[in-house]
Design an enzyme around this catalytic site. Structure first.
Site, PDB file in Angstrom:
ATOM      1  N   ALA A 279       0.834  -1.226  -0.048  1.00 41.72           N
ATOM      2  CA  ALA A 279       0.127  -0.181   0.086  1.00 41.72           C
ATOM      3  C   ALA A 279       0.830   1.101   0.078  1.00 41.72           C
ATOM      4  O   ALA A 279       2.063   1.306   0.321  1.00 41.72           O
ATOM      5  CB  ALA A 279      -0.820  -0.073   1.298  1.00 41.72           C
TER       6      ALA A 279
ATOM      7  N   GLY B  69       0.560  -5.228   0.797  1.00 41.69           N
ATOM      8  CA  GLY B  69      -0.595  -5.134  -0.280  1.00 41.69           C
ATOM      9  C   GLY B  69      -0.283  -5.552  -1.766  1.00 41.69           C
ATOM     10  O   GLY B  69      -1.068  -6.098  -2.354  1.00 41.69           O
TER      11      GLY B  69
ATOM     12  N   GLU C  92      -0.806  -9.366  -1.483  1.00 44.18           N
ATOM     13  CA  GLU C  92      -2.095  -9.421  -1.457  1.00 44.18           C
ATOM     14  C   GLU C  92      -2.932  -9.301  -2.546  1.00 44.18           C
ATOM     15  O   GLU C  92      -3.977  -9.969  -3.084  1.00 44.18           O
ATOM     16  CB  GLU C  92      -2.811  -8.373  -0.421  1.00 44.18           C
TER      17      GLU C  92
ATOM     18  N   GLU D  28       3.950  -5.969   6.835  1.00 48.21           N
ATOM     19  CA  GLU D  28       3.308  -5.109   7.456  1.00 48.21           C
ATOM     20  C   GLU D  28       3.467  -4.890   8.976  1.00 48.21           C
ATOM     21  O   GLU D  28       3.490  -3.912   9.617  1.00 48.21           O
ATOM     22  CB  GLU D  28       1.728  -5.281   7.653  1.00 48.21           C
TER      23      GLU D  28
HETATM   24  C1  3H9 Z   1       0.343  -2.313   3.404  1.00 49.50           C
HETATM   25  O1  3H9 Z   1       0.575  -2.926   2.266  1.00 49.50           O
HETATM   26  C2  3H9 Z   1      -0.896  -2.608   4.143  1.00 49.50           C
HETATM   27  C3  3H9 Z   1      -1.955  -3.444   3.249  1.00 49.50           C
HETATM   28  O2  3H9 Z   1      -1.758  -4.586   3.756  1.00 49.50           O
HETATM   29  C4  3H9 Z   1      -3.328  -3.106   3.612  1.00 49.50           C
HETATM   30  C5  3H9 Z   1      -3.950  -1.990   3.195  1.00 49.50           C
HETATM   31  C6  3H9 Z   1      -5.492  -1.831   3.270  1.00 49.50           C
HETATM   32  N1  3H9 Z   1       4.574   3.483   0.001  1.00 49.50           N
HETATM   33  O3  3H9 Z   1      13.161   1.428   0.799  1.00 49.50           O
HETATM   34  P1  3H9 Z   1      13.786   2.089  -0.404  1.00 49.50           P
HETATM   35  C7  3H9 Z   1       9.608   4.711  -0.867  1.00 49.50           C
HETATM   36  S1  3H9 Z   1       1.691  -1.483   4.282  1.00 49.50           S
HETATM   37  C8  3H9 Z   1       5.296   4.615  -0.023  1.00 49.50           C
HETATM   38  O4  3H9 Z   1      14.999   3.278  -0.149  1.00 49.50           O
HETATM   39  P2  3H9 Z   1      14.924  -0.405  -1.474  1.00 49.50           P
HETATM   40  C9  3H9 Z   1      10.708   4.963   0.101  1.00 49.50           C
HETATM   41  O5  3H9 Z   1       9.911   5.793   1.101  1.00 49.50           O
HETATM   42  C10 3H9 Z   1       3.124  -1.521   3.180  1.00 49.50           C
HETATM   43  N2  3H9 Z   1       6.544   4.927  -0.414  1.00 49.50           N
HETATM   44  O6  3H9 Z   1      14.106   1.260  -1.432  1.00 49.50           O
HETATM   45  C11 3H9 Z   1      11.816   5.561  -0.696  1.00 49.50           C
HETATM   46  O7  3H9 Z   1      11.200   6.841  -1.238  1.00 49.50           O
HETATM   47  P3  3H9 Z   1      12.550   7.923  -1.144  1.00 49.50           P
HETATM   48  C12 3H9 Z   1       3.801  -3.086   2.957  1.00 49.50           C
HETATM   49  C13 3H9 Z   1       7.265   3.796  -0.391  1.00 49.50           C
HETATM   50  O8  3H9 Z   1      15.165  -0.719  -2.881  1.00 49.50           O
HETATM   51  C14 3H9 Z   1      11.593   4.836  -2.041  1.00 49.50           C
HETATM   52  O9  3H9 Z   1      10.360   4.367  -2.108  1.00 49.50           O
HETATM   53  N3  3H9 Z   1       4.964  -2.805   2.137  1.00 49.50           N
HETATM   54  C15 3H9 Z   1       6.850   2.653  -0.005  1.00 49.50           C
HETATM   55  O10 3H9 Z   1      15.943  -0.141  -0.908  1.00 49.50           O
HETATM   56  C16 3H9 Z   1      12.451   3.704  -2.058  1.00 49.50           C
HETATM   57  O11 3H9 Z   1      12.633   2.933  -0.825  1.00 49.50           O
HETATM   58  C17 3H9 Z   1       6.076  -2.605   2.771  1.00 49.50           C
HETATM   59  O12 3H9 Z   1       6.090  -2.242   4.030  1.00 49.50           O
HETATM   60  C18 3H9 Z   1       5.372   2.410   0.238  1.00 49.50           C
HETATM   61  N4  3H9 Z   1       4.861   1.194   0.320  1.00 49.50           N
HETATM   62  O13 3H9 Z   1      13.609  -1.163  -0.969  1.00 49.50           O
HETATM   63  C19 3H9 Z   1       7.266  -2.582   1.908  1.00 49.50           C
HETATM   64  N5  3H9 Z   1       7.725   1.612  -0.017  1.00 49.50           N
HETATM   65  O14 3H9 Z   1      13.205   7.696  -2.296  1.00 49.50           O
HETATM   66  C20 3H9 Z   1       8.022  -1.090   2.171  1.00 49.50           C
HETATM   67  C21 3H9 Z   1       8.860   2.355  -0.402  1.00 49.50           C
HETATM   68  O15 3H9 Z   1      11.674   9.474  -1.456  1.00 49.50           O
HETATM   69  N6  3H9 Z   1       9.049  -0.878   1.297  1.00 49.50           N
HETATM   70  N7  3H9 Z   1       8.482   3.568  -0.656  1.00 49.50           N
HETATM   71  O16 3H9 Z   1      13.175   8.224   0.270  1.00 49.50           O
HETATM   72  C22 3H9 Z   1      10.241  -1.706   1.387  1.00 49.50           C
HETATM   73  O17 3H9 Z   1      10.407  -2.503   2.196  1.00 49.50           O
HETATM   74  C23 3H9 Z   1      11.360  -1.086   0.451  1.00 49.50           C
HETATM   75  O18 3H9 Z   1      11.061   0.177  -0.013  1.00 49.50           O
HETATM   76  C24 3H9 Z   1      11.760  -1.925  -0.754  1.00 49.50           C
HETATM   77  C25 3H9 Z   1      12.485  -1.305  -1.542  1.00 49.50           C
HETATM   78  C26 3H9 Z   1      12.200  -3.209  -0.341  1.00 49.50           C
HETATM   79  C27 3H9 Z   1      10.351  -2.035  -1.433  1.00 49.50           C
END
Ligand code: 3H9
Length: 692
Positions: free
Chosen positions: A66, A105, A108, A128
């Site tokens: 999400a 998400g 999901e 999450e």
């Molecule tokens: C969810 O899904 C809830 C649902 O179950 C239910 C809903 C109803 N959103 O980490 P990085 C940005 S909760 C917005 O440096 P990497 C991050 O801030 C979500 N922004 O890259 C950064 O911005 P900036 C569950 C996001 O290659 C840029 O992307 N998912 C999101 O080292 C690059 O990120 C997670 O918890 C996001 N979801 O790693 C996954 N994710 O460049 C969270 C990232 O401006 N994300 N950004 O600083 C991660 O674990 C890592 O970002 C990922 C990439 C592994 C994807």
């Protein structure tokens, strides 16, 4: 190609429609993505020419979750549930084509497709929990139906990802595509259409839940197994309850449990703190005056000076990621001991199954030792990790300057000393920087990077990237005694000492801090570090409690006694002797001991830390309040669910912190309680540190 929204488009070729999501950097499920998927699916269902749909992403990854930036705002239509229901209930097959990371998400979404294929590098997870949440779009009910309750418990309470092979083995994906992912997924869709096989809806399955139904102890055993690691966190327990619901209730009732618990977490302070911290960590990597495209110096070989606990731990970080290291010592015996401990550490890790026997050899093979500083000549980075003596460090840097090649970075692991004075003895102060690792250096995630007055931007950029390469989280700080982390720690330790003089005992102070969520209390920490750090036997004259304890050879855990007594397993128990010494000290200082409440202990230990953080910000030693939080969460184990000291202060309200500090300033006459002008200003404006 038809644009569905500015984040999604649709193409149709030979009966197979392809919906492509393009929402850099991580294809989060922002409004435009949800709208694009929903509209795309509806278009395809209404179009007789479409036989099947492939959902794929452009850029570096499949949907990574999400859009966290939308959390807390007004809901934007269409909701994720509505979008996913449209997909799952479609009467034409939908195939998810996954590369990069399908997370939260994103996974999901894939679970609501009827089939999933991926490339060999794809990874899958429901992280999450790390945001203080649970998967709130059906993931808690669908993942256990695919991988089983046992695996789902593991994945959802830790956020751990699984790779493509494991996903195939568990049935999470139907196929690993070894050619181009898009054409592989389209070919797979053609096969599904040709075979006329029924659509698979995960909600209708329950074969993988059978083993958990026959094992009533499963959940409580699992709870016990993670209790220590997850102490204080709500989200792991809530994830477990959802999986229990998946096992014991029909699908729709399970979804209702998921929704209720998700909303509870989402509106609670823990998730707010953890979401805040997610962005704090990423923000810390951004240095306003060091642009992203600043050139970097290559780091292919590292030298470490000192084979003690810190030097050894630091060296392991490089070896873990394949960078050769040479450790310099003055005595063969010390070098052999240091190298021996490194090997033992690796062997212990191998015994726990975390690395292989081959890994042990590879890593040890990357670490060599020498008694000759000349052997550092060809290193790209040298990290000095000797004991805290400014004179010794100056002597070492003077020598290093004459030995190490031009352009190499010279770093000190000092935890408190003046990097500028160290840099000044070299002819290359622009290449000198502080790289402060936290003990145990091979475990703790934080690297405090200390920028001197003359440190060059490319040296800062290189150090920040290097931290990431060795799997550390870096926070850039300026020069002052103790930098950010220890400077704040000094405040807490000083108050802890004062509290035992006034009436508390070490175990009472420590219990309050541990109950707050810290991994250990102030006195447990002193015992672990060793009370004799900075203590001088010759000069010691019983002037402080610490002096008295060291003189009695109670120098901490290593001597079996310090503020606590320790048994052979290093389990602490309160010491009658220490209590006697404390009471005598209070009496000598004419202090009338009183009962000190737990609340006073908490406020007097924590609020001066916040106050010091405010001073650090005023002085420009830290760039942002959130950087201070990164230092305290990753360097000192501040409970993540409280976001860090500065976020914690904001959550309480700065007006309240200021008022409480003033109350203690008046009661104790201690000027350290005088609130920092910055905090007073923010409090008066009704603002928090997050507004800076
Ligand atoms: C969810 O899904 C809830 C649902 O179950 C239910 C809903 C109803 N959103 O980490 P990085 C940005 S909760 C917005 O440096 P990497 C991050 O801030 C979500 N922004 O890259 C950064 O911005 P900036 C569950 C996001 O290659 C840029 O992307 N998912 C999101 O080292 C690059 O990120 C997670 O918890 C996001 N979801 O790693 C996954 N994710 O460049 C969270 C990232 O401006 N994300 N950004 O600083 C991660 O674990 C890592 O970002 C990922 C990439 C592994 C994807």
């Amino acid at each position: 190609m038809t644009a569905l929204t500015d984040m999604a488009d649709l193409t149709l070729e030979d009966g197979i429609a392809v919906i492509t999501i393009d929402n850099p950097p991580v294809n989060a499920l922002s409004q435009g993505v949800r709208q694009g998927i929903k509209d795309g699916v509806e278009k395809c269902l209404a179009d007789n020419a479409v036989k099947a749909i492939v959902l794929i992403c452009a850029g570096r990854t499949f949907i990574a979750g999400a859009d966290i930036t939308e959390f807390g705002g007004a809901p934007k239509e269409p909701g994720l549930h509505e979008t996913l229901d449209r997909m799952e209930n479609a009467d034409k097959p939908i195939v998810a084509a996954i590369h990069g990371t399908a997370l939260g998400g994103g996974l999901e979404t894939a679970l609501c497709c009827h089939f999933r294929v991926c490339d060999s590098g794809a990874r899958f997870g429901l992280p999450e929990v790390n945001l203080g949440l649970l998967p709130g779009a059906g993931g808690t009910q669908r993942l256990p139906r695919v991988v089983g309750a046992e695996k789902a418990l593991q994945m959802m309470t830790s956020g751990v990802q699984i790779g493509a092979e494991e996903a195939l083995a568990t049935g999470l994906v139907e196929q690993i595509v070894d050619t181009d992912l898009r054409s592989g997924a389209v070919a797979f869709a053609h096969e599904v259409v040709a075979s006329g096989q029924p659509l698979q809806r995960i909600r209708d399955r329950d074969d993988k839940l059978q083993s958990a139904r026959g094992n009533p102890g499963l959940f409580d055993e699992f709870r016990k197994s993670i209790a220590r690691k997850t102490r204080g966190f709500l989200a792991p327990e809530y994830n477990i309850r959802c999986i229990e619901a998946a096992v014991n209730l029909p699908f729709d009732e399970g979804i209702a449990v998921e929704q209720k618990l998700f909303m509870e977490l989402m509106s609670g302070p823990q998730s707010r703190a953890q979401q805040y911290f997610f962005f704090a960590e990423r923000q810390a990597a951004k240095i306003p005056d060091v642009p992203r495209d600043t050139p970097e110096r290559p780091i292919n070989k590292v030298g470490v000076i000192g084979a003690g606990t810190m030097g050894g731990g630091i060296s392991m970080n490089m070896a873990n990621v394949g960078i050769p290291v040479i450790i310099i010592e003055t005595q063969q015996e010390a070098l052999d001991r240091g190298l021996g401990i490194i090997r033992k550490n690796y062997e212990n890790t191998a015994k726990k199954g975390r690395i292989s026997a081959d890994d042990v050899e590879t890593r040890c093979g990357l670490i060599t030792g020498s008694l000759d500083m000349q052997d550092l000549a060809d290193c790209d980075l040298v990290i000095e990790a000797v004991y805290e003596s400014l004179d010794l460090k100056k002597e070492i840097f003077t020598k290093l300057d004459g030995i190490v090649k031009a352009g190499a970075i010279l770093a000190s692991n000092t935890s408190a000393l003046d990097i500028n004075q160290i840099a000044a003895v070299t002819a290359r102060p622009e290449s000198v920087i502080g790289l402060h690792f936290f003990s145990p250096a091979n475990v703790m995630k934080l690297l405090e990077i200390v920028r001197g007055d003359h440190t060059a931007k490319d040296v800062i950029k290189t150090s920040m990237s290097f931290a990431k390469r060795i799997n550390k989280v870096a926070a850039l700080v300026g020069v002052c005694p103790g930098f950010v982390g220890n400077r704040i720690l000094f405040q807490r330790q000083a108050q802890a000492q004062q509290l035992i003089m006034e009436g508390a005992l070490p175990h009472q102070v420590d219990k309050v801090l541990v109950d707050f969520g810290l991994p250990m209390g102030a006195f447990q920490m002193s015992d672990l570090a060793g009370l004799d750090i900075g203590w001088n036997k010759q000069a010691s004259n019983g002037a402080t409690i610490r002096d008295m304890l060291c003189e009695a050879d109670r120098r901490g855990q290593k001597t079996g006694a310090g503020y606590y007594d320790y048994d052979e397993n290093r389990t602490p128990s309160p010491s009658a002797l220490v209590e006697k010494i404390i009471l005598e000290f209070s009496a000598k200082d004419g202090i009338d001991r009183r009962v000190v409440s737990d609340q006073e202990i908490l406020e007097r230990c924590i609020y001066p830390m916040i106050n010091e953080g405010a001073k650090i910000l005023e002085e420009g030693i830290a760039i942002r309040a959130s950087d201070i939080d990164v230092v305290w969460v990753y360097g000192y184990g501040w409970p993540l669910y409280r976001g860090g000291p500065m976020h914690y202060a904001d959550s309480i309200g700065l007006d309240q912190i200021v008022a409480t500090l003033r109350k203690y300033a008046e009661a104790t006459g201690d000027a350290t309680f005088e609130p920092a002008p910055l905090m007073v200003k923010l409090a008066e404006a009704g603002q928090g540190f997050s507004s800076l």
